[in-house]
Design an enzyme around this catalytic site. Structure first.
Site, short mmCIF file in Angstrom:
data_model
loop_
_atom_site.label_atom_id
_atom_site.label_comp_id
_atom_site.label_asym_id
_atom_site.label_seq_id
_atom_site.Cartn_x
_atom_site.Cartn_y
_atom_site.Cartn_z
N CYS A 47 0.82 -1.21 0.00
CA CYS A 47 0.00 0.00 0.00
C CYS A 47 0.86 1.27 0.00
O CYS A 47 0.47 2.28 -0.57
CB CYS A 47 -0.90 0.02 1.23
N MET A 48 2.01 1.20 0.66
CA MET A 48 2.85 2.40 0.84
C MET A 48 3.79 2.66 -0.33
O MET A 48 4.62 3.57 -0.25
CB MET A 48 3.68 2.26 2.12
#
Length: 408
Positions: A398-399
């Site tokens: 996600c990051m």
């Protein structure tokens, strides 16, 4: 040095990646407004930054060039006209109804240097900040308004750079996000891919002006020919139809089919990559609860270049084997098969891994049960600290937004 976009798979060796280091936007989270801003908790900024720096350093140690979102946006403001247009569009999407307040905010931003301005847009602007800039009682009253403490909301989800836009092959999709809270994030992607000299000529697969929502956590590039897209809480079927039509008919595309994964529409399974990621050519992480509640549809063009869609009724392993041309597939379950461990580690994104090469992935250290399963399956892991970052409900994948990967 690599230029442009190349993201042909989830597992090709990662060479360049886009991150956003958490900033003041996390300090603008308040308990009363967590649900509005899609957070369940408030990370401690200083520690979250230390953890994020450790993530970036882990990637650099593996030969990955790390770029930051703020820098790419600043480098896109190549003229005064573009800068003014950027401020104007930000104000138009800020949700401010009072015209004088909007004018005050525009003047406030206009006085800043580019990097300070972009950071302020991301952080949100408190009414107290604008009040200090006001030159009259009338302006102060306009800026004060009701009891809500912000002139414009913070964007605390920005450190999950995977979602506002996604690199797919040699192109990019800029997204219509499911919520107004996150849709403002995509403005940064719009200006990067319209004005940044390095990325302004990249093909566009999807645009933020579309009607139905699409988010990057639902898009997995399984191979140079096959995409997986989640039909999820945040991504609608209509947006997948639009993306599929564009990307499969593009003259130079190598993609031949899209696997649409219909997954449960819940907060804990908000995106496909929270329950399913690829860590090697034939190895995938998976949350055990989706194995009995997932339906897969195959989207491809027929001999007349018309879209055809069919439902696959086989086991997930067999579907992946067929469409990726594999002899066998290993599904690595979150929580090592334990219902309790799977639920706990799913909360902190045990299935959300970032592959940096075939059979090599970055994971959160706290998900030690799932991490042991990965190692037992022959995956090399790089565990990063995650006590604060995980409070935002997103993992290493996600990051990160890959900008350049080698072909696997």
């Amino acid at each position: 040095m690599e230029t442009g976009i190349q993201n042909p798979s989830e597992i090709g060796r990662l060479k360049k990646v886009l991150l956003h280091r958490p900033g003041q936007e996390l300090e603008n989270l308040m308990p009363d407004y967590l649900e509005r801003l899609l957070f369940d908790d408030i990370p401690y900024l200083r520690e979250a930054q230390r953890e994020h720096d450790a993530f970036a350093e882990c990637l650099r140690e593996q030969g990955v060039e790390v770029l930051y979102l703020t820098d790419l946006v600043v480098n896109s403001l190549t003229s005064r006209e573009i800068r003014q247009d950027f401020i104007r569009q930000f104000l138009d999407e800020s949700g401010i109804k009072d015209q004088r307040t909007k004018e005050l905010l525009g003047e406030y931003l206009e006085r800043m240097q580019d990097k300070e301005m972009v950071s302020a847009m991301m952080a949100g602007v408190r009414k107290s900040q604008l009040n200090r800039e006001s030159g009259s009682l009338e302006d102060m009253l306009a800026a004060a308004g009701d009891d809500y403490p912000f002139v414009v909301d913070p964007m605390p989800n920005l450190y999950f750079t995977r979602d506002p836009f996604a690199t797919i092959g040699t192109g990019v999709s800029i997204h219509k996000m499911h919520t107004a809270t996150r849709n403002r994030e995509t403005l940064f992607g719009k200006f990067i891919f319209e004005h940044n000299p390095e990325y302004m000529h990249v093909p566009r697969w999807y645009d933020r002006g579309e009607e139905s929502s699409l988010e990057g956590g639902d898009i997995l590039v399984l191979s140079p020919q096959v995409l997986a897209i989640g039909v999820s809480q945040r991504t609608e079927g209509g947006s997948i139809d639009t993306l599929a039509e564009t990307i499969l008919t593009y003259p130079t595309t190598k993609f031949r089919k899209i696997l649409a994964f219909n997954i449960p529409k819940t907060r804990s399974f908000m995106h496909l990559d929270t329950v399913f990621t690829m860590v090697d050519r034939d190895k995938f992480t998976v949350h055990p609860n989706i194995l009995s509640s997932i339906t897969v549809y195959v989207m491809e063009l027929d001999e007349n270049r018309k879209m055809k869609i069919r439902q696959e009724d086989a086991r997930l392993e067999d579907i992946l084997k067929e469409h990726l041309g594999l002899d066998s597939v290993t599904l690595i379950e979150c929580g090592h098969g334990s219902e309790i461990d799977a639920a706990r580690e799913q909360w902190s994104d045990g299935s959300n891994t970032l592959a940096i090469a075939p059979g090599e992935a970055v994971v959160y250290s706290r998900n030690y049960v799932t991490n042991r399963s990965l190692e037992e399956a022959g995956v090399k892991i790089h565990a990063i600290p995650s006590a604060e970052l995980s409070r935002g409900r997103g993992g290493p994948r996600c990051m990160s937004m890959p900008l350049w990967r080698e072909f696997p």
